[in-house]
Design an enzyme around this catalytic site. Structure first.
Site, PDB file in Angstrom:
ATOM      1  N   GLU A 159       0.811  -1.225   0.000  1.00  0.00           N
ATOM      2  CA  GLU A 159       0.000   0.000   0.000  1.00  0.00           C
ATOM      3  C   GLU A 159       0.842   1.272   0.000  1.00  0.00           C
ATOM      4  O   GLU A 159       0.357   2.339   0.381  1.00  0.00           O
ATOM      5  CB  GLU A 159      -0.949   0.010   1.211  1.00  0.00           C
ATOM      6  CG  GLU A 159      -1.893  -1.156   1.297  1.00  0.00           C
ATOM      7  CD  GLU A 159      -2.934  -1.222   0.174  1.00  0.00           C
ATOM      8  OE1 GLU A 159      -2.810  -0.473  -0.823  1.00  0.00           O
ATOM      9  OE2 GLU A 159      -3.852  -2.042   0.298  1.00  0.00           O
ATOM     10  N   HIS A 216      -2.904   2.135   8.618  1.00  0.00           N
ATOM     11  CA  HIS A 216      -3.979   1.381   7.967  1.00  0.00           C
ATOM     12  C   HIS A 216      -4.151   0.061   8.711  1.00  0.00           C
ATOM     13  O   HIS A 216      -3.167  -0.598   9.047  1.00  0.00           O
ATOM     14  CB  HIS A 216      -3.599   1.115   6.505  1.00  0.00           C
ATOM     15  CG  HIS A 216      -4.433   0.053   5.850  1.00  0.00           C
ATOM     16  ND1 HIS A 216      -5.799   0.122   5.779  1.00  0.00           N
ATOM     17  CD2 HIS A 216      -4.084  -1.104   5.232  1.00  0.00           C
ATOM     18  CE1 HIS A 216      -6.261  -0.952   5.152  1.00  0.00           C
ATOM     19  NE2 HIS A 216      -5.239  -1.725   4.816  1.00  0.00           N
ATOM     20  N   TYR A 229     -21.687  11.905  19.046  1.00  0.00           N
ATOM     21  CA  TYR A 229     -20.796  13.068  18.855  1.00  0.00           C
ATOM     22  C   TYR A 229     -19.355  12.672  18.535  1.00  0.00           C
ATOM     23  O   TYR A 229     -18.613  13.421  17.890  1.00  0.00           O
ATOM     24  CB  TYR A 229     -20.869  13.993  20.081  1.00  0.00           C
ATOM     25  CG  TYR A 229     -20.002  13.567  21.252  1.00  0.00           C
ATOM     26  CD1 TYR A 229     -20.439  12.614  22.168  1.00  0.00           C
ATOM     27  CD2 TYR A 229     -18.737  14.112  21.423  1.00  0.00           C
ATOM     28  CE1 TYR A 229     -19.643  12.213  23.223  1.00  0.00           C
ATOM     29  CE2 TYR A 229     -17.935  13.720  22.480  1.00  0.00           C
ATOM     30  CZ  TYR A 229     -18.387  12.774  23.374  1.00  0.00           C
ATOM     31  OH  TYR A 229     -17.588  12.376  24.409  1.00  0.00           O
ATOM     32  N   TYR A 245      -9.212  17.331  21.910  1.00  0.00           N
ATOM     33  CA  TYR A 245     -10.026  16.370  22.652  1.00  0.00           C
ATOM     34  C   TYR A 245      -9.487  14.941  22.628  1.00  0.00           C
ATOM     35  O   TYR A 245      -9.239  14.377  21.576  1.00  0.00           O
ATOM     36  CB  TYR A 245     -11.441  16.391  22.074  1.00  0.00           C
ATOM     37  CG  TYR A 245     -12.461  15.677  22.914  1.00  0.00           C
ATOM     38  CD1 TYR A 245     -12.717  16.069  24.221  1.00  0.00           C
ATOM     39  CD2 TYR A 245     -13.179  14.617  22.390  1.00  0.00           C
ATOM     40  CE1 TYR A 245     -13.660  15.428  24.988  1.00  0.00           C
ATOM     41  CE2 TYR A 245     -14.141  13.970  23.159  1.00  0.00           C
ATOM     42  CZ  TYR A 245     -14.369  14.378  24.455  1.00  0.00           C
ATOM     43  OH  TYR A 245     -15.307  13.735  25.205  1.00  0.00           O
ATOM     44  N   HIS A 262      -7.220  -3.420   9.526  1.00  0.00           N
ATOM     45  CA  HIS A 262      -8.460  -4.096   9.159  1.00  0.00           C
ATOM     46  C   HIS A 262      -9.299  -4.330  10.413  1.00  0.00           C
ATOM     47  O   HIS A 262      -9.698  -5.461  10.690  1.00  0.00           O
ATOM     48  CB  HIS A 262      -8.152  -5.431   8.473  1.00  0.00           C
ATOM     49  CG  HIS A 262      -7.442  -5.304   7.167  1.00  0.00           C
ATOM     50  ND1 HIS A 262      -7.106  -6.391   6.392  1.00  0.00           N
ATOM     51  CD2 HIS A 262      -7.016  -4.209   6.481  1.00  0.00           C
ATOM     52  CE1 HIS A 262      -6.492  -5.979   5.284  1.00  0.00           C
ATOM     53  NE2 HIS A 262      -6.415  -4.660   5.324  1.00  0.00           N
ATOM     54  N   HIS A 268     -12.590  -3.353   2.693  1.00  0.00           N
ATOM     55  CA  HIS A 268     -11.157  -3.488   2.964  1.00  0.00           C
ATOM     56  C   HIS A 268     -10.795  -3.182   4.428  1.00  0.00           C
ATOM     57  O   HIS A 268     -10.362  -4.089   5.130  1.00  0.00           O
ATOM     58  CB  HIS A 268     -10.400  -2.576   1.990  1.00  0.00           C
ATOM     59  CG  HIS A 268      -8.915  -2.701   2.034  1.00  0.00           C
ATOM     60  ND1 HIS A 268      -8.101  -2.438   0.955  1.00  0.00           N
ATOM     61  CD2 HIS A 268      -8.076  -3.042   3.039  1.00  0.00           C
ATOM     62  CE1 HIS A 268      -6.840  -2.634   1.298  1.00  0.00           C
ATOM     63  NE2 HIS A 268      -6.801  -2.998   2.564  1.00  0.00           N
TER      64      HIS A 268
HETATM   65  P1  13P Z   1       1.191  -5.362   3.259  1.00  0.00           P
HETATM   66  O1  13P Z   1       1.672  -6.520   4.098  1.00  0.00           O
HETATM   67  O2  13P Z   1       1.755  -5.406   1.867  1.00  0.00           O
HETATM   68  O3  13P Z   1       1.414  -4.051   3.957  1.00  0.00           O
HETATM   69  O4  13P Z   1      -0.372  -5.534   3.032  1.00  0.00           O
HETATM   70  C1  13P Z   1      -1.279  -5.596   4.088  1.00  0.00           C
HETATM   71  C2  13P Z   1      -2.576  -4.899   3.752  1.00  0.00           C
HETATM   72  O5  13P Z   1      -3.345  -4.649   4.671  1.00  0.00           O
HETATM   73  C3  13P Z   1      -2.922  -4.538   2.373  1.00  0.00           C
HETATM   74  O6  13P Z   1      -3.978  -3.627   2.367  1.00  0.00           O
END
Ligand code: 13P
Length: 219
Positions: free
Chosen positions: A64, A83, A104, A201, A85, A146
């Protein structure tokens, strides 16, 4: 960065090798390597990239890297892109749901909603373009089918926000079981956002001058 990645998994907002993290480093940035379990990752595994996508290091950069690069380039107000999940945020993202101001705390991402970016294959320029769009005026967004992205000035603030996005997502999923909840009106959310800005905050309890509670003068 290594500690933050491990914390991401320990707090339950991520699992396995999903997710990735980057930090601005002057006119370059450091990014986590692709597909390396966080408990095995060492500082020397981090990849140093230039904004043209060239890199140095022993490992392949995260798949990414494009959205990390593009967000860091477009958003000079932040230095960290996280990032993950996380399960409830991703649950909403699987339904392409934008989080409204049903509570809120939606305001912690900087606006009256937390948007969901359109779906595109992981690692593509299209995904990066959609993420940039969804992050307009915001510090977090969901990524369709995603996960989520949270931004911060520091590793600590990005991790904090990712956890808040997950909590608000969980509340929203739960509230939805009783039907679509009512939303706070825009003028109330304006007050919330102003108050959050004024108080930094939830993020800086130890700093002077960031809360509106009168403090006694130190003698
Ligand atoms: P990477 O291990 O390449 O960072 O990928 C993990 C991921 O969450 C792809 O969206």
């Amino acid at each position: 960065m290594v500690r933050t990645c491990r914390e991401m998994n320990a707090t339950g907002i991520n699992q396995g090798t999903a997710g990735n993290l980057s930090v601005r480093l002057g006119d370059r940035f450091l990014i986590t390597p692709s597909s390396l379990p966080y408990d095995r990752m060492q500082p020397e595994d981090l990849v140093e990239m230039a904004f043209d996508g060239t890199y140095v290091g022993n490992r392949r950069p995260s798949s990414e890297w494009r959205f990390h690069r593009d967000i860091l380039k477009a958003r000079t107000d932040i230095d960290v892109v996280l990032h993950c999940h996380s399960v409830y945020a991703t649950t909403l993202a699987c339904h392409h749901k934008t989080i409204p101001s049903f509570h809120y705390m939606t305001g912690v991402a900087g606006g009256t909603t937390i948007r969901c970016a359109k779906y595109a294959t992981f690692g593509t320029q299209a995904l990066s373009d959609y993420a940039i769009e969804a992050l307009e005026g915001r510090l977090a967004c969901l990524l369709g089918q995603h996960g989520q992205i949270s931004l911060g000035k520091t590793l600590e603030s990005a991790l904090w926000l990712a956890n808040e996005v997950e909590t608000i997502s969980r509340l929203y999923v739960q509230a939805l079981t009783l039907g679509e909840p009512p939303v706070l009106p825009d003028d109330e959310m304006e007050r919330v956002l102003e108050q959050m800005r004024r108080m930094s905050y939830g993020q800086a309890p130890d700093l002077d001058g960031v809360n509106d509670v009168a403090r006694p003068k130190a003698s």
